[in-house]
Structure formats: C-alpha cells, structure tokens
Design an enzyme around this catalytic site. Structure first.
Site, PDB file in Angstrom:
ATOM      1  N   LYS A  11       7.502 -14.557 -12.968  1.00  0.00           N
ATOM      2  CA  LYS A  11       6.694 -14.956 -14.115  1.00  0.00           C
ATOM      3  C   LYS A  11       7.184 -14.230 -15.375  1.00  0.00           C
ATOM      4  CE  LYS A  11       2.581 -15.523 -11.150  1.00  0.00           C
ATOM      5  NZ  LYS A  11       1.234 -14.941 -10.883  1.00  0.00           N
ATOM      6  N   THR A 126      -2.561 -10.141  -4.581  1.00  0.00           N
ATOM      7  CA  THR A 126      -2.615 -10.788  -5.899  1.00  0.00           C
ATOM      8  C   THR A 126      -3.006  -9.794  -7.003  1.00  0.00           C
ATOM      9  OG1 THR A 126      -3.275 -12.835  -4.818  1.00  0.00           O
ATOM     10  CG2 THR A 126      -3.724 -12.681  -7.173  1.00  0.00           C
ATOM     11  N   ARG A 137       4.508  -6.357  -6.008  1.00  0.00           N
ATOM     12  CA  ARG A 137       3.392  -6.124  -6.940  1.00  0.00           C
ATOM     13  C   ARG A 137       2.926  -4.671  -6.892  1.00  0.00           C
ATOM     14  NH1 ARG A 137       0.474 -11.820  -5.265  1.00  0.00           N
ATOM     15  NH2 ARG A 137       1.336 -13.124  -6.930  1.00  0.00           N
ATOM     16  N   HIS A 160       5.156 -15.426  -8.372  1.00  0.00           N
ATOM     17  CA  HIS A 160       4.426 -16.419  -7.586  1.00  0.00           C
ATOM     18  C   HIS A 160       5.217 -16.626  -6.308  1.00  0.00           C
ATOM     19  CE1 HIS A 160       2.462 -20.036  -6.200  1.00  0.00           C
ATOM     20  NE2 HIS A 160       3.676 -20.487  -5.936  1.00  0.00           N
TER      21      HIS A 160
HETATM   22  P1  GDP Z   1      -1.363 -15.759  -5.845  1.00  0.00           P
HETATM   23  O1  GDP Z   1      -1.012 -16.867  -4.866  1.00  0.00           O
HETATM   24  O2  GDP Z   1      -1.363 -14.415  -5.180  1.00  0.00           O
HETATM   25  O3  GDP Z   1      -0.501 -15.773  -7.086  1.00  0.00           O
HETATM   26  O4  GDP Z   1      -2.879 -16.011  -6.319  1.00  0.00           O
HETATM   27  P2  GDP Z   1      -3.695 -17.329  -6.748  1.00  0.00           P
HETATM   28  O5  GDP Z   1      -2.935 -18.577  -6.446  1.00  0.00           O
HETATM   29  O6  GDP Z   1      -5.056 -17.215  -6.165  1.00  0.00           O
HETATM   30  O7  GDP Z   1      -3.839 -17.154  -8.347  1.00  0.00           O
HETATM   31  C1  GDP Z   1      -2.803 -17.552  -9.213  1.00  0.00           C
HETATM   32  C2  GDP Z   1      -2.616 -16.522 -10.300  1.00  0.00           C
HETATM   33  O8  GDP Z   1      -3.772 -16.524 -11.155  1.00  0.00           O
HETATM   34  C3  GDP Z   1      -2.506 -15.071  -9.829  1.00  0.00           C
HETATM   35  O9  GDP Z   1      -1.210 -14.720  -9.386  1.00  0.00           O
HETATM   36  C4  GDP Z   1      -2.926 -14.303 -11.073  1.00  0.00           C
HETATM   37  O10 GDP Z   1      -1.873 -14.200 -12.020  1.00  0.00           O
HETATM   38  C5  GDP Z   1      -4.017 -15.210 -11.654  1.00  0.00           C
HETATM   39  N1  GDP Z   1      -5.387 -14.831 -11.193  1.00  0.00           N
HETATM   40  C6  GDP Z   1      -5.916 -15.111  -9.991  1.00  0.00           C
HETATM   41  N2  GDP Z   1      -7.202 -14.685  -9.926  1.00  0.00           N
HETATM   42  C7  GDP Z   1      -7.480 -14.140 -11.132  1.00  0.00           C
HETATM   43  C8  GDP Z   1      -8.655 -13.544 -11.695  1.00  0.00           C
HETATM   44  O11 GDP Z   1      -9.700 -13.434 -11.064  1.00  0.00           O
HETATM   45  N3  GDP Z   1      -8.571 -13.104 -12.988  1.00  0.00           N
HETATM   46  C9  GDP Z   1      -7.428 -13.209 -13.717  1.00  0.00           C
HETATM   47  N4  GDP Z   1      -7.444 -12.753 -14.971  1.00  0.00           N
HETATM   48  N5  GDP Z   1      -6.298 -13.765 -13.215  1.00  0.00           N
HETATM   49  C10 GDP Z   1      -6.318 -14.228 -11.939  1.00  0.00           C
END
Ligand code: GDP
Length: 195
Positions: A11, A126, A137, A160
């Site tokens: 990213k 995450t 991370r 990602h």
């Molecule tokens: P990943 O698969 O670990 O990347 O997680 P997800 O698919 O659930 O979320 C996508 C992206 O959204 C994450 O990598 C974070 O950059 C962002 N994100 C997810 N949850 C949150 C949250 O609760 N707050 C904020 N500010 N960003 C979030």
C-alpha cells in the site's frame, strides 16, 4: 493437492517508506513463487471492486472498530456519528479509496501450496500494534485503530494479502490480465516438492 494464488499489494505507506524490497523479500525467502509484479496508480473503480461491497465485509470491518473501542472504553459515535457496524465499515471503505490513490501501489501475485495461509501469517494482524514480531506489520508498523479513526484514515498496515482462495482469484482478476501472469518452473520447487 492444488496450488493456490494470492494477491499482495504494498500500500502507499509501504511504497513511500521505501520498504518494497524488504517486504517482497519475505515472501520470496519463504519459498513462494512470484508469478506477477507491477507498479500502478490505483483508480477509484479498482479499489471499489477490490474490497467487497457486501454487508458482511462492512460488518467485519465495523465490528473490528467496535470491539477495539469497547476494550478501550471509547465511543465510536465520537468519530463515526453511529454505532452501526455496517455504517462504520462503509466509512472505512471510503477512506481506503482515498488512501490507495495517495501514491502508486506495488502489486504482486504469488503461488504455492497453502499460499493463503502463508501470506496471512507473514503479513500479521490487521491492527499493527497487535501484529506479532516477525510479521511484516509487526516489524515495520505500529498504527492503532483509535489513532487511525481519529485521523479519518485507514490503518496504515503496509500490505494487503488475500484472505481466502476465492477472494484471491477475484482480486487477481481486478489488477492483472492473464498475459501479465507467468507460468514457469522455479528451480527451488524441485527441492521443496517431490516433482
Ligand atoms: P486485512 O485483510 O487484514 O487488510 O483487513 P480487512 O480486509 O478487514 O480491512 C481492509 C483494510 O481496512 C485494513 O488493512 C486496514 O487498512 C483498514 N481497516 C480495517 N478495519 C479498520 C478499522 O476499524 N479502522 C480503520 N481506520 N481502518 C481499518
């Protein structure tokens, strides 16, 4: 057993911090085969398609914030004006659309047996502050949900990595054409697998 494929995206925070090489090396070193690589300015449309437009995805993201806020005694309403998980997830997605266009992103497709489990393991939790040392991370970032939300931006967690085989295949189609993916044998595969 069939090989799996996963999409990795470094990213904008990973690109801007100059650690593309450090991150990709971790996937190469563990033995995943790189079958596609490119650098690209993301479009709004691609980011919208990349992250699912489903209530299930919005809810998963919103609930992450709500659980974290509950643990810390914070009120999500102060940032999001709502405590509804789906509505919070939609707001986070709108932040992701902006974030992905802040700089080019570095895209990689990797292939191996159990690829999805491996890319998730190497990427880590995450939420960077909760990601274990030794993960990408955990080693290279330290963001928290409450800080990210307060600043109206997504967690800056560098990478990602596809979460399921089905999502991986769908995501690869969003970013890569078939001609950009390479079918070849890696010398190391001969020694890792019985082929
Ligand atoms: P990943 O698969 O670990 O990347 O997680 P997800 O698919 O659930 O979320 C996508 C992206 O959204 C994450 O990598 C974070 O950059 C962002 N994100 C997810 N949850 C949150 C949250 O609760 N707050 C904020 N500010 N960003 C979030």
């Amino acid at each position: 057993m069939k090989k799996q494929r996963a999409l990795l995206i470094i990213k904008p925070d990973g690109v801007q911090r100059g650690i593309i090489g450090k991150i990709i090396t971790r996937f190469e070193t563990v033995g995943l085969k790189i079958i596609g690589l490119k650098f690209e300015w993301a479009t709004k449309e691609k980011v919208i398609t990349h992250y699912p437009e489903t209530d299930a995805w919005f809810k998963k993201v919103g609930e992450r914030t709500l659980t974290n806020y509950e643990k810390k005694g914070l009120d999500a309403k102060s940032v999001f004006k709502t405590n509804d998980a789906v509505a919070i997830g939609k707001i986070v997605k709108s932040w992701l659309i902006e974030y992905f266009q802040e700089s080019p992103v570095f895209l990689t497709v990797v292939e191996s047996y159990d690829c999805i489990e491996i890319v998730r393991k190497l990427s880590g939790n995450t939420i960077p502050v909760m990601a274990a040392p030794g993960t990408i991370r955990g080693d290279f970032s330290h963001d928290t949900i409450d800080l990210a939300n307060e600043q109206n931006r997504p967690l800056r967690n560098l990478i990602h990595a596809s979460d399921t085989v089905e999502d991986g295949e769908k995501e690869i189609k969003v970013w890569f054409n078939d001609e950009e993916l390479f079918d070849y044998e890696l010398a190391a595969e001969k020694f890792m697998y019985k082929i």
